[in-house]
Scaffold this motif. Structure first.
Motif, PDB file in Angstrom:
ATOM      1  N   HIS A   1       0.801  -1.217   0.000  1.00 55.20           N
ATOM      2  CA  HIS A   1       0.000   0.000   0.000  1.00 55.20           C
ATOM      3  C   HIS A   1       0.836   1.271   0.000  1.00 55.20           C
ATOM      4  CE1 HIS A   1      -3.032  -2.847   2.014  1.00 55.20           C
ATOM      5  NE2 HIS A   1      -3.183  -2.903   0.710  1.00 55.20           N
ATOM      6  N   ASP A   2       2.110   1.209  -0.434  1.00 52.68           N
ATOM      7  CA  ASP A   2       2.850   2.440  -0.676  1.00 52.68           C
ATOM      8  C   ASP A   2       2.136   3.294  -1.720  1.00 52.68           C
ATOM      9  OD1 ASP A   2       4.805   1.956   1.137  1.00 52.68           O
ATOM     10  OD2 ASP A   2       6.453   1.820  -0.282  1.00 52.68           O
ATOM     11  N   TRP A   3       1.445   2.630  -2.644  1.00 53.01           N
ATOM     12  CA  TRP A   3       0.731   3.362  -3.689  1.00 53.01           C
ATOM     13  C   TRP A   3      -0.323   4.287  -3.096  1.00 53.01           C
ATOM     14  CZ3 TRP A   3      -4.312   1.775  -3.275  1.00 53.01           C
ATOM     15  CH2 TRP A   3      -4.543   0.483  -2.770  1.00 53.01           C
ATOM     16  N   TRP A   4      -0.957   3.864  -2.028  1.00 55.81           N
ATOM     17  CA  TRP A   4      -1.971   4.701  -1.373  1.00 55.81           C
ATOM     18  C   TRP A   4      -1.323   5.943  -0.767  1.00 55.81           C
ATOM     19  CZ3 TRP A   4      -2.214   5.997   3.822  1.00 55.81           C
ATOM     20  CH2 TRP A   4      -3.369   6.675   4.223  1.00 55.81           C
ATOM     21  N   TYR A   5      -0.216   5.748  -0.059  1.00 53.83           N
ATOM     22  CA  TYR A   5       0.471   6.874   0.561  1.00 53.83           C
ATOM     23  C   TYR A   5       1.019   7.834  -0.498  1.00 53.83           C
ATOM     24  CZ  TYR A   5       3.846   9.554   3.258  1.00 53.83           C
ATOM     25  OH  TYR A   5       4.554  10.581   3.829  1.00 53.83           O
ATOM     26  N   THR A   6       1.573   7.282  -1.577  1.00 52.17           N
ATOM     27  CA  THR A   6       2.109   8.112  -2.649  1.00 52.17           C
ATOM     28  C   THR A   6       1.010   8.954  -3.293  1.00 52.17           C
ATOM     29  OG1 THR A   6       3.823   6.455  -3.095  1.00 52.17           O
ATOM     30  CG2 THR A   6       3.432   8.092  -4.798  1.00 52.17           C
ATOM     31  N   LEU A   7      -0.158   8.379  -3.480  1.00 48.49           N
ATOM     32  CA  LEU A   7      -1.282   9.143  -4.029  1.00 48.49           C
ATOM     33  C   LEU A   7      -1.646  10.303  -3.116  1.00 48.49           C
ATOM     34  CD1 LEU A   7      -3.465   8.983  -6.425  1.00 48.49           C
ATOM     35  CD2 LEU A   7      -4.996   8.229  -4.609  1.00 48.49           C
ATOM     36  N   GLU A   8      -1.690  10.056  -1.797  1.00 48.57           N
ATOM     37  CA  GLU A   8      -2.019  11.124  -0.858  1.00 48.57           C
ATOM     38  C   GLU A   8      -0.981  12.235  -0.901  1.00 48.57           C
ATOM     39  OE1 GLU A   8      -4.898  11.428   0.820  1.00 48.57           O
ATOM     40  OE2 GLU A   8      -5.423   9.670  -0.377  1.00 48.57           O
ATOM     41  N   GLN A   9       0.295  11.859  -1.060  1.00 50.75           N
ATOM     42  CA  GLN A   9       1.333  12.875  -1.191  1.00 50.75           C
ATOM     43  C   GLN A   9       1.151  13.676  -2.473  1.00 50.75           C
ATOM     44  OE1 GLN A   9       4.009  13.772   0.932  1.00 50.75           O
ATOM     45  NE2 GLN A   9       2.682  12.650   2.350  1.00 50.75           N
ATOM     46  N   GLY A  10       0.726  13.002  -3.544  1.00 50.23           N
ATOM     47  CA  GLY A  10       0.450  13.712  -4.784  1.00 50.23           C
ATOM     48  C   GLY A  10      -0.685  14.711  -4.633  1.00 50.23           C
ATOM     49  N   LYS A  11      -1.727  14.312  -3.910  1.00 48.11           N
ATOM     50  CA  LYS A  11      -2.844  15.235  -3.664  1.00 48.11           C
ATOM     51  C   LYS A  11      -2.359  16.469  -2.894  1.00 48.11           C
ATOM     52  CE  LYS A  11      -6.421  11.642  -3.343  1.00 48.11           C
ATOM     53  NZ  LYS A  11      -7.428  11.029  -2.445  1.00 48.11           N
ATOM     54  N   LEU A  12      -1.480  16.242  -1.926  1.00 46.95           N
ATOM     55  CA  LEU A  12      -0.933  17.357  -1.149  1.00 46.95           C
ATOM     56  C   LEU A  12      -0.162  18.309  -2.057  1.00 46.95           C
ATOM     57  CD1 LEU A  12      -0.356  18.719   1.574  1.00 46.95           C
ATOM     58  CD2 LEU A  12       1.611  17.195   1.826  1.00 46.95           C
ATOM     59  N   ARG A  13       0.691  17.759  -2.918  1.00 49.43           N
ATOM     60  CA  ARG A  13       1.453  18.605  -3.847  1.00 49.43           C
ATOM     61  C   ARG A  13       0.497  19.355  -4.793  1.00 49.43           C
ATOM     62  NH1 ARG A  13       4.430  17.122  -0.485  1.00 49.43           N
ATOM     63  NH2 ARG A  13       6.501  16.163  -0.700  1.00 49.43           N
TER      64      ARG A  13
ATOM     65  N   ASP B   1       1.989  22.588  -6.734  1.00 45.46           N
ATOM     66  CA  ASP B   1       3.193  21.993  -7.323  1.00 45.46           C
ATOM     67  C   ASP B   1       2.753  20.857  -8.247  1.00 45.46           C
ATOM     68  OD1 ASP B   1       5.642  20.977  -7.964  1.00 45.46           O
ATOM     69  OD2 ASP B   1       6.294  20.598  -5.904  1.00 45.46           O
ATOM     70  N   TYR B   2       2.271  21.229  -9.425  1.00 50.40           N
ATOM     71  CA  TYR B   2       1.632  20.254 -10.308  1.00 50.40           C
ATOM     72  C   TYR B   2       2.623  19.272 -10.922  1.00 50.40           C
ATOM     73  CZ  TYR B   2      -2.082  23.648  -9.714  1.00 50.40           C
ATOM     74  OH  TYR B   2      -3.016  24.494  -9.165  1.00 50.40           O
ATOM     75  N   SER B   3       3.843  19.712 -11.147  1.00 51.45           N
ATOM     76  CA  SER B   3       4.850  18.813 -11.703  1.00 51.45           C
ATOM     77  C   SER B   3       5.152  17.663 -10.743  1.00 51.45           C
ATOM     78  CB  SER B   3       6.135  19.589 -12.019  1.00 51.45           C
ATOM     79  OG  SER B   3       7.139  18.723 -12.496  1.00 51.45           O
ATOM     80  N   SER B   4       5.362  17.994  -9.464  1.00 54.73           N
ATOM     81  CA  SER B   4       5.622  16.956  -8.461  1.00 54.73           C
ATOM     82  C   SER B   4       4.383  16.090  -8.245  1.00 54.73           C
ATOM     83  CB  SER B   4       6.040  17.589  -7.132  1.00 54.73           C
ATOM     84  OG  SER B   4       7.283  18.243  -7.263  1.00 54.73           O
ATOM     85  N   ALA B   5       3.202  16.715  -8.313  1.00 57.78           N
ATOM     86  CA  ALA B   5       1.961  15.955  -8.140  1.00 57.78           C
ATOM     87  C   ALA B   5       1.820  14.917  -9.245  1.00 57.78           C
ATOM     88  CB  ALA B   5       0.766  16.903  -8.145  1.00 57.78           C
ATOM     89  N   LEU B   6       2.111  15.327 -10.488  1.00 59.45           N
ATOM     90  CA  LEU B   6       1.992  14.400 -11.614  1.00 59.45           C
ATOM     91  C   LEU B   6       2.944  13.216 -11.455  1.00 59.45           C
ATOM     92  CD1 LEU B   6       0.603  13.898 -14.323  1.00 59.45           C
ATOM     93  CD2 LEU B   6       2.451  15.188 -15.424  1.00 59.45           C
ATOM     94  N   ILE B   7       4.155  13.489 -11.000  1.00 56.57           N
ATOM     95  CA  ILE B   7       5.122  12.409 -10.762  1.00 56.57           C
ATOM     96  C   ILE B   7       4.595  11.459  -9.697  1.00 56.57           C
ATOM     97  CG2 ILE B   7       7.423  11.897  -9.844  1.00 56.57           C
ATOM     98  CD1 ILE B   7       8.359  14.531 -11.161  1.00 56.57           C
ATOM     99  N   ALA B   8       4.056  12.019  -8.627  1.00 59.81           N
ATOM    100  CA  ALA B   8       3.535  11.188  -7.538  1.00 59.81           C
ATOM    101  C   ALA B   8       2.367  10.322  -8.000  1.00 59.81           C
ATOM    102  CB  ALA B   8       3.113  12.069  -6.359  1.00 59.81           C
ATOM    103  N   PHE B   9       1.447  10.906  -8.767  1.00 63.01           N
ATOM    104  CA  PHE B   9       0.298  10.130  -9.239  1.00 63.01           C
ATOM    105  C   PHE B   9       0.740   8.998 -10.162  1.00 63.01           C
ATOM    106  CE2 PHE B   9      -2.121  14.362  -8.804  1.00 63.01           C
ATOM    107  CZ  PHE B   9      -2.424  14.092  -7.478  1.00 63.01           C
ATOM    108  N   ASP B  10       1.721   9.284 -11.011  1.00 58.49           N
ATOM    109  CA  ASP B  10       2.240   8.237 -11.889  1.00 58.49           C
ATOM    110  C   ASP B  10       2.960   7.160 -11.079  1.00 58.49           C
ATOM    111  OD1 ASP B  10       2.744   7.294 -14.669  1.00 58.49           O
ATOM    112  OD2 ASP B  10       4.828   7.562 -14.074  1.00 58.49           O
TER     113      ASP B  10
END
Length: 374
Positions: A36-48, A53-62
């Motif tokens: 479930h690292d994917w779940w945490y990474t998605l939440e970090q993307g939402k925060l970005r 910070d859309y560039s970092s968010a896009l990386i996190a979502f991917d």
């Protein structure tokens, strides 16, 4: 998507480590093995994303999409490997007997894979079939919420074709949605892009699909006909005295379809949708007022607007949701449909509202010289 069950499935030590090391460390590690690292990474993307910070968010979502894919592919491989063992092949397709084998031989990785599967998909839906379990596990590789958020980034960056592709991809994965409201959000996003691209027929179809599951609008012709008759023959105050409807999720679809049909001169259809939009808004307002004033009873719009003006949060609600504009166009569509009495009743109401701005001015003009106009 956050939910309590996902949170409980995080091993405590791993959660503490991730929170302590931060997002950058998690990205640098490249370790996709932790559950479930994917779940945490998605939440970090939402925060970005919320921080702009859309560039970092896009990386996190991917990354979240990639991490989920890797986890379920590993689980799929583990199950395939187990099912290829000669002893297991002799057992047959019975999931129950295969589970006993897994327990007896301590195949912990496969046991974890099945536990994850049963968490996501009801075990009884698999019909005691190992083949069905394998197929179901394969479907979990996709991550619709990550696809949705990737689309949100593209939308903000003005990449409409890419955003549309992402939203439709997420919509196609609706069976995997854990957030029940995501489907409606996706449909609204798709409709908005269609509107921008002037693809009005598709926009209309998408908005109607949002309303299709609503029994009040789509499944009850008698109720809708009765409501329309009361509005047209007895006026807006009688209508709002008799009816309540608080499905706020549908208000935007009714509002947009009302404007769409009115702009094309389809006044009867526009009236129907403005009627529902205005009813939903007033139901929300009346229910909110009665929370603090249990003795309140609606009798007329003039009394209701006085209550709205006393409460800043309801004034904000009215402004945000185009309360006066919808009232004006409900009157205009009624007039276009030949129902002049109720149209004038709405315009008289608006003409007395000094905070209705443009819609006060337009209503005064219509009372002096009524005609069909935008």
């Amino acid at each position: 998507m956050t939910n309590n069950r996902n949170s409980r499935s995080f091993p405590i030590l791993i959660l503490l480590f991730v929170l302590g090391s931060g997002f950058a460390g998690a990205q640098a590690s490249g370790d996709l093995s932790r559950p479930h690292d994917w779940w945490y990474t998605l939440e970090q993307g939402k925060l970005r994303f919320r921080q702009g910070d859309y560039s970092s968010a896009l990386i996190a979502f991917d990354d979240a999409r990639r991490q989920r894919l890797a986890m379920y592919e590993r689980m799929e491989r583990d199950l395939i490997h187990l099912l290829s063992i000669s002893e297991v092949r002799r057992i047959g397709d019975s999931l129950e007997w295969i589970e006993r084998y897994i327990h007896d031989r301590r195949h912990d990785a496969v046991a974890a894979a099945l536990a994850e599967l049963y968490y996501r998909i009801p075990k009884e839906s698999l019909d005691n079939s190992a083949a069905a379990a394998l197929k179901a596990l394969g479907t979990l590789k996709d991550y619709p919420e990550a696809e949705y958020w990737i689309g949100e980034v593209y939308l903000l960056e003005g990449e409409l074709p890419l955003a549309m592709t992402q939203f439709k991809k997420a919509l196609d994965l609706r069976e995997l949605h854990e957030n029940p409201g995501l489907v409606t959000d996706l449909l609204y996003k798709i409709a908005a892009i269609c509107n921008i691209r002037q693809e009005y027929n598709e926009m209309e179809s998408v908005l109607i699909s949002i309303l299709s599951a609503d029994k009040m609008f789509s499944g009850n012709d008698y109720a809708r006909t009765s409501m329309t008759r009361i509005l047209e023959n007895n006026g807006i105050n009688r209508f709002l005295t008799m009816y309540r409807y608080n499905n706020t999720e549908l208000m935007e679809a009714h509002r947009l379809l009302g404007y769409y049909y009115f702009s094309r001169g389809r006044h009867s259809k526009a009236q129907e949708h403005f009627m529902f939009a205005f009813l939903i808004q007033n139901t929300v307002v009346i229910e909110e007022i009665t929370r603090s004033r249990p003795d309140f009873s609606f009798t007329a719009l003039e009394g209701l607007i006085a209550e709205i003006n006393r409460r800043p949060h309801l004034t904000d609600y009215a402004e945000k949701n185009e309360y006066f504009k919808i009232a004006y166009y409900l009157g205009a569509s009624l007039y276009g449909n030949g129902k002049t009495s109720t149209a004038r009743e709405l315009w008289h109401f608006l003409a007395a509202q000094n905070n209705a701005d443009e819609w006060q001015t337009r209503s005064i003009t219509q009372l002096r010289n009524p005609r069909i106009r935008e």
